[in-house]
Design a protein around this motif. Structure first.
Motif, mmCIF file in Angstrom:
data_model
loop_
_atom_site.group_PDB
_atom_site.id
_atom_site.type_symbol
_atom_site.label_atom_id
_atom_site.label_comp_id
_atom_site.label_asym_id
_atom_site.label_seq_id
_atom_site.Cartn_x
_atom_site.Cartn_y
_atom_site.Cartn_z
ATOM 1 N N HIS A 255 1.081 -1.018 -0.031
ATOM 2 C CA HIS A 255 0.056 -0.009 -0.086
ATOM 3 C C HIS A 255 0.798 1.239 -0.003
ATOM 4 C CE1 HIS A 255 -3.476 -2.277 0.503
ATOM 5 N NE2 HIS A 255 -2.684 -3.098 1.545
ATOM 6 N N GLU A 300 -7.332 4.392 -12.728
ATOM 7 C CA GLU A 300 -8.385 4.289 -11.538
ATOM 8 C C GLU A 300 -9.649 4.548 -12.117
ATOM 9 O OE1 GLU A 300 -7.929 3.143 -8.581
ATOM 10 O OE2 GLU A 300 -5.748 2.884 -8.888
ATOM 11 N N TRP A 302 -11.133 7.666 -12.795
ATOM 12 C CA TRP A 302 -11.532 8.666 -12.439
ATOM 13 C C TRP A 302 -12.212 9.523 -13.425
ATOM 14 C CZ3 TRP A 302 -6.675 9.607 -8.959
ATOM 15 C CH2 TRP A 302 -6.922 8.688 -8.048
ATOM 16 N N SER A 317 -13.424 9.407 -2.200
ATOM 17 C CA SER A 317 -13.006 8.006 -2.759
ATOM 18 C C SER A 317 -11.478 8.446 -3.462
ATOM 19 C CB SER A 317 -14.138 7.617 -3.826
ATOM 20 O OG SER A 317 -13.359 6.554 -4.592
ATOM 21 N N GLU A 320 -8.806 8.697 -0.632
ATOM 22 C CA GLU A 320 -8.643 7.428 -0.223
ATOM 23 C C GLU A 320 -7.630 6.656 -1.060
ATOM 24 O OE1 GLU A 320 -8.302 3.735 1.952
ATOM 25 O OE2 GLU A 320 -8.960 5.666 2.561
ATOM 26 N N CYS A 321 -7.769 6.628 -2.314
ATOM 27 C CA CYS A 321 -6.804 5.962 -3.141
ATOM 28 C C CYS A 321 -5.624 6.504 -3.304
ATOM 29 C CB CYS A 321 -7.448 6.097 -4.534
ATOM 30 S SG CYS A 321 -6.372 5.329 -5.978
ATOM 31 N N TRP A 325 -2.999 3.752 -2.259
ATOM 32 C CA TRP A 325 -2.864 3.109 -3.445
ATOM 33 C C TRP A 325 -2.337 1.761 -3.269
ATOM 34 C CZ3 TRP A 325 1.236 3.638 -7.472
ATOM 35 C CH2 TRP A 325 0.958 3.324 -8.691
#
Length: 395
Positions: A255, A300, A302, A317, A320-321, A325
């Motif tokens: 992460h 992602e 987006w 969201s 958070e990514c 990640w």
């Protein structure tokens, strides 16, 4: 072919072996160091970009991995980073702190090797290179070592042969096999402080980023490190990744916090209010490596619109990514590029005060061959110096 008898024979002319040899010789012991290489201290010479990150000012037991995390405490407390720094200073070797307590020579790693060899020469420890050990036996009183240069006898043998990392420098499994010969068990070994490789689909996507570095927090389930991450042609590297690789297990994800110094959600909300017509791509380019932005947007999926048009839930969201990640490595680059070997001789079968085997009298293990592995940043050298010193004081 000559036969010679010594108080102590040390196998391996690396950091641990040379330091142990000088320490034992200072006590009046007759010492022979044997190594199959053509040059002493080869790993020292290439370390730290040729400047040798010889210790870390903040060395503590928490900076080491082992099946028994208490094992390293005694040696590290009895011969500290300050003891080695004092020796470096006595030899007039100029050094500097690069970052996070990491100490490097101002000039060259050759100075550290020269210091170790001078210490051996001054106290009468003999260093013999280009010597292959073919057999080690014990008759109940002393050890006999058959080598390509003759037969040698000793009351004690110190195994300072290192791990499996960087086979081009001559790394072999010799020390592990010798330990097993005398009844020792080996904690499973694998590459540590090593770059990750990626699955083909990820590799193709990230390959254009090769050479791009960014400051991150890289985390596994067991540890996290705030340092730089570097994209490579095969995957990811850099200090943060090398550190976390020692705690990673195959199949796990890593992460990555791409914005370690900011709260991405709060920053997004503030920008939405202050610069509502700014696009997400432009905003990301202000906060993370520009070359990463396009790939991140594509990966992602987006929606690309002005910040004003994102709901708080969408911004949450995205944030958070950015803070979590996820990358799933395919594996590591292995021993070829690994800085250390995780695992090794089971430390529960070795005395933490002397490094002597609990199973075999007169047999000692020091340095990387043991199941003690330090973080990146000079910690593994300090383990070499500390374990070597306590061994050299007792052989």
């Amino acid at each position: 072919m000559e036969t010679k008898t010594f108080d102590c024979i040390i196998l391996g002319a690396g950091a641990a072996g040379l330091h142990c040899a000088a320490t034992a010789a200072k006590r009046g012991k007759s010492v022979l160091v044997l190594d199959h290489a053509k040059q002493a201290g080869k790993k020292i010479l290439i370390s730290g970009g040729g400047r040798c990150n010889f210790t870390n000012m903040y060395t503590a037991p928490d900076n080491f991995l082992s099946a028994n995390p208490h094992f390293c405490k005694s040696a590290l407390s009895r011969y500290t980073q300050w003891d080695f720094i004092a020796q470096v200073s006595r030899y007039g070797i100029a050094y500097h702190e690069k970052t996070l307590g990491q100490l490097f020579c101002d000039d060259s790693a050759k100075q550290i090797v020269r210091m170790l060899l001078d210490e051996c020469a001054e106290h009468g420890a003999r260093v013999q290179l280009r010597t292959n050990v073919t057999d080690v036996s014990f008759d109940g009183q002393e050890y006999q070592l058959d080598t390509s240069q003759g037969t040698y006898n000793a009351k004690s043998v110190v195994v300072a042969t290192g791990g499996l990392s960087m086979p081009k420098l001559g790394a072999t499994a010799f020390g592990f096999k010798l330990a097993e010969q005398f009844g020792h068990s080996i904690q499973p070994v694998r590459a540590g402080l090593v770059p990750f490789t990626l699955h083909d689909s990820d590799k193709a996507q990230f390959e254009p980023l090769a050479g791009t570095a960014c400051d991150v927090i890289a985390a596994s389930d067991r540890a996290s490190f705030k340092e730089a991450m570097l994209f490579t042609h095969r995957g990811v590297s850099g200090p943060a990744i090398l550190q976390v690789s020692s705690y990673w297990q195959p199949g796990e994800s890593v992460h990555i916090n791409l914005m370690p110094d900011a709260d991405a959600f709060e920053a997004l909300k503030a920008s939405k209010q202050q610069q509502p017509k700014m696009g997400l791509k432009a905003w990301l380019s202000q906060h993370i490596a520009k070359r990463l932005v396009s790939i991140l947007l594509e990966r992602e999926k987006w929606p690309q619109k002005n910040l004003a048009d994102y709901s708080h839930a969408e911004l949450s969201s995205i944030a958070e990514c950015l803070h979590n990640w996820s990358l799933k490595p395919n594996g590591t680059e292995g021993y070829r590029t690994a800085e250390v070997t995780l695992g090794g001789v089971n430390v529960d079968e070795v005395s933490s005060k002397t490094m002597q085997s609990k199973l075999q009298p007169g047999l000692y293990f020091i340095g990387e061959v043991l199941d003690v592995t330090g973080w990146l940043g000079g910690y593994n050298f300090q383990w070499a110096w500390s374990s070597a010193w306590v061994c050299g004081e007792s052989v």
